[in-house]
Design an enzyme around this catalytic site. Structure first.
Site, mmCIF file in Angstrom:
data_model
loop_
_atom_site.group_PDB
_atom_site.id
_atom_site.type_symbol
_atom_site.label_atom_id
_atom_site.label_comp_id
_atom_site.label_asym_id
_atom_site.label_seq_id
_atom_site.Cartn_x
_atom_site.Cartn_y
_atom_site.Cartn_z
ATOM 1 N N SER A 127 1.012 -1.509 -0.701
ATOM 2 C CA SER A 127 0.044 0.206 0.483
ATOM 3 C C SER A 127 1.356 0.471 0.141
ATOM 4 O O SER A 127 2.191 1.650 0.530
ATOM 5 C CB SER A 127 -0.696 -0.144 1.030
ATOM 6 O OG SER A 127 -1.496 1.223 1.553
ATOM 7 N N LYS A 172 1.842 -3.526 6.993
ATOM 8 C CA LYS A 172 2.308 -4.294 5.360
ATOM 9 C C LYS A 172 3.307 -3.298 4.985
ATOM 10 O O LYS A 172 3.934 -4.215 4.352
ATOM 11 C CB LYS A 172 1.404 -2.559 4.269
ATOM 12 C CG LYS A 172 -0.122 -3.278 4.680
ATOM 13 C CD LYS A 172 -0.378 -4.185 3.502
ATOM 14 C CE LYS A 172 -2.050 -5.124 3.746
ATOM 15 N NZ LYS A 172 -2.011 -6.078 2.350
ATOM 16 N N TYR A 198 -2.101 -0.061 9.936
ATOM 17 C CA TYR A 198 -2.752 -0.563 8.276
ATOM 18 C C TYR A 198 -0.677 -0.151 7.721
ATOM 19 O O TYR A 198 -0.608 -1.248 7.826
ATOM 20 C CB TYR A 198 -3.602 0.180 8.203
ATOM 21 C CG TYR A 198 -3.541 -0.316 6.478
ATOM 22 C CD1 TYR A 198 -4.400 -1.844 6.442
ATOM 23 C CD2 TYR A 198 -3.042 0.433 5.504
ATOM 24 C CE1 TYR A 198 -4.154 -2.051 5.179
ATOM 25 C CE2 TYR A 198 -3.148 0.064 4.094
ATOM 26 C CZ TYR A 198 -3.680 -0.960 3.877
ATOM 27 O OH TYR A 198 -3.815 -1.691 2.875
HETATM 28 N N1 UFG Z 1 -13.039 11.021 3.212
HETATM 29 C C1 UFG Z 1 -14.036 11.739 3.489
HETATM 30 N N2 UFG Z 1 -15.198 11.448 3.473
HETATM 31 C C2 UFG Z 1 -15.795 10.310 3.937
HETATM 32 C C3 UFG Z 1 -14.348 8.965 3.490
HETATM 33 C C4 UFG Z 1 -13.369 9.637 2.637
HETATM 34 O O1 UFG Z 1 -13.388 13.211 3.195
HETATM 35 O O2 UFG Z 1 -17.026 10.144 4.389
HETATM 36 C C5 UFG Z 1 -11.900 11.208 2.958
HETATM 37 C C6 UFG Z 1 -10.603 11.233 3.492
HETATM 38 O O3 UFG Z 1 -10.214 11.603 4.751
HETATM 39 C C7 UFG Z 1 -9.443 11.150 2.598
HETATM 40 C C8 UFG Z 1 -10.185 10.714 0.647
HETATM 41 O O4 UFG Z 1 -11.423 10.643 1.401
HETATM 42 O O5 UFG Z 1 -8.871 11.910 2.437
HETATM 43 C C9 UFG Z 1 -9.866 9.216 0.704
HETATM 44 O O6 UFG Z 1 -10.828 8.075 1.529
HETATM 45 P P1 UFG Z 1 -10.967 6.832 0.903
HETATM 46 O O7 UFG Z 1 -11.609 6.250 2.676
HETATM 47 O O8 UFG Z 1 -10.829 6.771 0.323
HETATM 48 O O9 UFG Z 1 -9.241 6.010 1.522
HETATM 49 P P2 UFG Z 1 -7.845 5.997 2.372
HETATM 50 O O10 UFG Z 1 -6.718 7.238 0.760
HETATM 51 O O11 UFG Z 1 -8.080 6.047 3.664
HETATM 52 O O12 UFG Z 1 -7.286 4.681 1.645
HETATM 53 C C10 UFG Z 1 -6.949 3.939 0.661
HETATM 54 C C11 UFG Z 1 -7.453 2.442 1.205
HETATM 55 C C12 UFG Z 1 -5.906 2.197 2.661
HETATM 56 C C13 UFG Z 1 -4.952 2.777 1.843
HETATM 57 C C14 UFG Z 1 -5.167 3.693 1.944
HETATM 58 C C15 UFG Z 1 -3.688 5.161 1.657
HETATM 59 O O13 UFG Z 1 -8.567 2.566 0.981
HETATM 60 O O14 UFG Z 1 -6.088 0.458 1.979
HETATM 61 O O15 UFG Z 1 -5.832 4.770 1.307
HETATM 62 O O16 UFG Z 1 -3.976 6.329 2.904
HETATM 63 F F1 UFG Z 1 -3.831 2.104 2.952
#
Ligand code: UFG
Length: 324
Positions: free
Chosen positions: A116, A144, A140
């Site tokens: 990741s 990894k 997490y």
């Molecule tokens: N976000 C919001 N509102 C929400 C959900 C998410 O504003 O309800 C934002 C988050 O704060 C983030 C962006 O949207 O800035 C993306 O969030 P996601 O949860 O869709 O994805 P992440 O970037 O947190 O997670 C993904 C993968 C993980 C990985 C990670 C690396 O799902 O497995 O990227 O940072 F580890």
């Protein structure tokens, strides 16, 4: 090739099984169905079991008669990992160790590991290439990174051939509508925006004060079918490869949360019901891949990863679930 796919009933795993089958390989899924779905196993045999159970892991490997393993099975919620770190180290690190042990015991040498961009933490420069410092800011990402270290050491000591693929943000759904994103609870930005667009709860933007042009987080969104295609190419490449190699999988382009909201609003022709909240713990401001190495190594270019295709395929999948 016969390929044991741990976590093959999950989101990225099931799309990869489809891509493997289309390329003439034989996927055999090993999954405990804790987050995956039996209905998503459509392209080969299914073995029910848990990677942290060494006996089950070894028996699955033997029964599959696999030539290679693609290892997806893991816990993968950043936020949850902040609350339940021991669960993340047990499932991800102990589970991967159990797989490495089982592979070594059977002299199996080919592994593709699902890593990741979370292993990088807050990057010092953008876009992030594979040489960037890995300093995860959540359990997490750290779990990894430990798995990568174990696989790298096993490559040196045991002759393992391993490609670790560092995913940026997986999204979208199978363009033919056979499988899609199906998490419970759903925490990912695109399905949550689309649920809101379909009449669900308001969408909450986590953090509007990041040091980015519009104040919201930027991520590199990669269509899951492009991700799946990269695994098939990595598997072919692994046949001629010895040692450990890590490759980023992303598009090289970042999009903010507000940009995604904007694209969905344009498609809907009306504004979404939005809320703003504090930053979500563990979220870096901006993650964008330099994915040139994957392109050079196995000739991979994303085909479905523009925001419109991502949103259209995810939207079709979501609506098909509601009406079926
Ligand atoms: N976000 C919001 N509102 C929400 C959900 C998410 O504003 O309800 C934002 C988050 O704060 C983030 C962006 O949207 O800035 C993306 O969030 P996601 O949860 O869709 O994805 P992440 O970037 O947190 O997670 C993904 C993968 C993980 C990985 C990670 C690396 O799902 O497995 O990227 O940072 F580890």
């Amino acid at each position: 090739m016969r390929v044991l796919v741990t976590g093959g009933a999950g989101y990225i795993g099931s799309h990869t099984c489809k891509a493997l089958a289309l390329a003439g390989h034989k996927p055999i899924v090993f999954d405990n169905l804790s987050t995956g779905h039996r209905r998503s196993v459509k392209w080969g045999d299914f073995i029910h079991g848990d990677i942290t159970d060494p006996t089950a892991m070894g028996e699955a490997l033997a029964a599959s008669r696999a030539d290679a393993v693609i290892h997806f099975a893991a816990s993968a919620y950043v936020g949850e990992s902040m609350r339940l770190p021991r669960h993340y180290y047990r499932n991800n690190v102990v589970g991967t160790l159990s797989l490495l042990d089982a592979m070594a015991a059977r002299g199996m040498r080919r592994l593709i590991f699902s890593s990741s961009c979370a292993t990088y933490g807050v990057p010092e420069t953008l876009p992030i290439n594979e040489m960037a410092r890995q300093a995860p800011i959540n359990p997490y990402g750290d779990s990894k990174l430990v798995c990568e270290s174990m696989a790298r050491a096993a490559a040196t000591a045991d002759g393992l051939s391993c490609i670790a693929l560092r995913y940026f943000n997986a999204c979208g759904a199978d363009p033919e509508g056979e499988i899609g994103e199906d998490h419970d609870p759903e925490t990912h930005v695109i399905p949550l925006i689309l649920r809101s667009a379909a009449g669900g709860p308001a969408f909450t933007i986590f953090g509007t004060d990041y040091p980015t042009p519009d104040g919201t987080c930027i991520r590199d969104y990669l269509h899951v079918s492009d991700l799946a295609d990269a695994h098939v190419r990595a598997l072919d490449h692994l046949s001629e490869y010895a040692g450990f190699e890590a490759l980023n999988l992303g598009t090289g382009h970042g999009h903010s949360v507000r940009e995604i909201v904007h694209v969905v609003e344009q498609r809907l022709g009306r504004p979404l019901d939005l809320r703003q909240a504090e930053r979500r713990p563990g979220d870096p401001p901006e993650l964008v891949a330099d994915a040139r190495r994957a392109a050079a190594t196995f000739g991979w270019t994303p085909r479905y990863s523009n925001l419109s295709t991502i949103i259209d395929t995810a939207w079709s999948w979501m609506n098909a679930q509601v009406t079926s």
